[in-house]
Design a protein around this motif. Structure first.
Motif, mmCIF file in Angstrom:
data_model
loop_
_atom_site.group_PDB
_atom_site.id
_atom_site.type_symbol
_atom_site.label_atom_id
_atom_site.label_comp_id
_atom_site.label_asym_id
_atom_site.label_seq_id
_atom_site.Cartn_x
_atom_site.Cartn_y
_atom_site.Cartn_z
ATOM 1 N N ILE A 106 84.470 -53.633 -1.201
ATOM 2 C CA ILE A 106 85.023 -54.492 -2.253
ATOM 3 C C ILE A 106 84.042 -54.657 -3.407
ATOM 4 O O ILE A 106 84.437 -54.851 -4.549
ATOM 5 N N ASN B 107 91.653 -60.221 1.335
ATOM 6 C CA ASN B 107 92.780 -59.674 0.575
ATOM 7 C C ASN B 107 92.339 -59.465 -0.874
ATOM 8 O O ASN B 107 92.430 -60.366 -1.702
ATOM 9 N N ASP B 108 91.833 -58.253 -1.160
ATOM 10 C CA ASP B 108 91.312 -57.993 -2.501
ATOM 11 C C ASP B 108 91.272 -56.486 -2.758
ATOM 12 O O ASP B 108 91.055 -55.692 -1.833
ATOM 13 N N ASN B 109 91.459 -56.111 -4.021
ATOM 14 C CA ASN B 109 91.477 -54.691 -4.395
ATOM 15 C C ASN B 109 90.092 -54.143 -4.718
ATOM 16 O O ASN B 109 89.929 -52.942 -4.941
#
Length: 324
Positions: free
Chosen positions: A301, A268-270
Motif C-alpha cells: 500500500i 481496504n485501500d488501493n
C-alpha cells in the motif's frame, strides 16, 4: 448579604443542591440565578457536578487553596500544565486546584509533594524527543521477532509512578468510558500539534485510525479523527465482527493479541502512498500497531515508512493497558 453570598452559604449548608432549589431559596428569576451560578463557578467558589437533567452544585475549596498555599513559579507552571484530578464525583480539576485536592485526599503535604512531582516528571521527560513525543521503537523491537513499523511514538505515558495516570491517560480513559465528546475534543486539541509535527517530519501522506472493537454510541477514534481534521489521505481499516466480541485489552498474552489483530483487521485501500501514519489510542503490547503495519507492508500500500503513534503508552515495556 448579597445574593451570591446567600447562594454560597446555602450550598455549604446543604452540601449539594439543584438549580431549582437555589431558585426557590433566593427567590429571583431563573435567568438571574444561572448568571450568579456561572460567576461563582468561574470564580472557584462553588462547583457543578453531574449532567442534565441531574445537575447539582456543591461547595468548592478553590478559594482556600489559593489563600493558603504558595508554590514557586516553575513548579506552579509544571502543575498547571500537566496535572489533572478526576474526583470520585466525576469532577475534573486541573492544575493547582486538582493537585491540592489530590494531596488533601491522600493526606499529603502539597508543597513537599509538588517538588516530588516535579522530580518525577523530570525523570520521565528524559525519554522525550525535541518534538515532545516519546520514542517507543526500541521497546517494540524487544517484544516481536519481526517489526513492521519503522518508528513507534506515543504522546505521553499512560501513568507514572506514585502519581498514577497522567493528564492524557485520564482524559483517554474517562472520555472513552463516559463517551464525552467535549472531553475527546479537549484531548484532540492537546495532541494535534504533536501529530502535525510528526506528519511534517516524516512527510506522511496517508493516515489510518485503528477502529474500535466494542460498540459504543460515541466512538472515541471516530471523534478523534473528526477533531484532528488531518489534510492527508485516509486508509480504511475494517474491523471484522465475530459472534463474540473479544477486545484486545482482555487478552493477556502477546500471542493472543497478535492472533486477534491478524484475524480481525482488514485493510481496504488501493495504495499509492509513500509514508503512512497509524494512530491508536493506547499501546499495550503493541500487537495491533505491528500487525496493521504488517498488513500495509505486505499489501504494498505504501513505498516508504510506516510510523505508529499511540496517544498513551506504558512506561515499562509494552505492558498491557487493560482499562482503555
Amino acid at each position: 448579604m448579597t445574593t451570591k453570598e446567600k447562594i454560597i452559604k446555602y450550598i455549604e449548608k446543604r452540601g449539594s443542591v439543584s438549580a431549582k432549589e437555589i431558585i426557590d431559596y433566593v427567590e429571583i428569576s431563573k435567568q438571574a440565578t444561572f448568571l450568579h451560578l456561572k460567576g461563582l463557578i468561574e470564580g472557584g467558589l462553588i462547583s457543578k457536578v453531574g449532567t442534565p437533567p441531574n445537575v447539582f452544585y456543591i461547595p468548592s475549596q478553590k478559594k482556600d487553596i489559593k489563600n493558603h498555599i504558595n508554590f514557586s513559579g516553575d513548579v506552579e507552571k509544571i502543575i498547571n500544565d500537566n496535572f489533572l484530578f478526576i474526583t470520585s464525583m466525576g469532577e475534573a480539576k486541573e492544575g493547582i486546584d486538582g493537585f491540592i485536592s489530590w494531596c488533601n485526599r491522600n493526606n499529603l503535604n502539597p508543597i513537599k509533594t509538588s517538588m516530588e512531582y516535579k522530580k518525577t516528571l523530570e525523570k520521565y521527560n528524559k525519554y522525550r524527543l525535541k518534538s515532545g513525543l516519546i520514542d517507543g521503537t526500541d521497546k517494540i523491537k524487544t517484544s516481536f521477532k519481526e517489526v513492521y513499523l519503522d518508528r513507534v511514538f506515543y504522546v505521553d505515558f499512560y501513568a507514572i509512578e506514585r502519581f498514577g495516570k497522567t493528564k492524557l491517560g485520564q482524559l483517554l480513559l474517562y472520555s472513552k468510558q463516559s463517551q464525552d465528546k467535549k472531553m475527546i475534543k479537549n484531548l484532540s486539541l492537546i495532541i494535534k500539534d504533536k501529530i502535525d509535527v510528526l506528519i511534517k517530519e516524516y512527510e506522511i501522506d496517508a493516515v489510518c485510525f485503528i477502529p474500535p472493537t466494542v460498540k459504543r454510541e460515541v466512538q472515541f477514534m471516530k471523534e478523534l479523527e473528526k477533531n484532528l481534521k488531518l489534510s492527508i489521505k485516509k486508509i480504511n481499516i475494517i474491523k471484522i465482527k465475530s459472534d463474540i466480541v473479544v477486545p484486545q485489552k482482555t487478552l493477556n498474552k502477546i500471542e493472543d493479541r497478535i492472533e486477534n489483530a491478524e484475524k480481525t483487521f482488514y485493510i481496504n485501500d488501493n495504495g499509492g502512498h509513500r509514508n503512512v501514519l497509524i494512530i491508536d489510542d493506547a499501546v499495550g503490547s503493541g500487537a495491533t500497531l505491528n500487525v496493521v503495519g504488517e498488513k500495509i507492508k505486505k499489501a504494498n500500500i505504501n513505498k516508504g515508512k510506516i510510523i505508529g503513534l499511540a496517544i498513551t503508552g506504558s512506561y515499562k515495556g509494552f505492558d498491557v493497558i487493560s482499562e482503555v
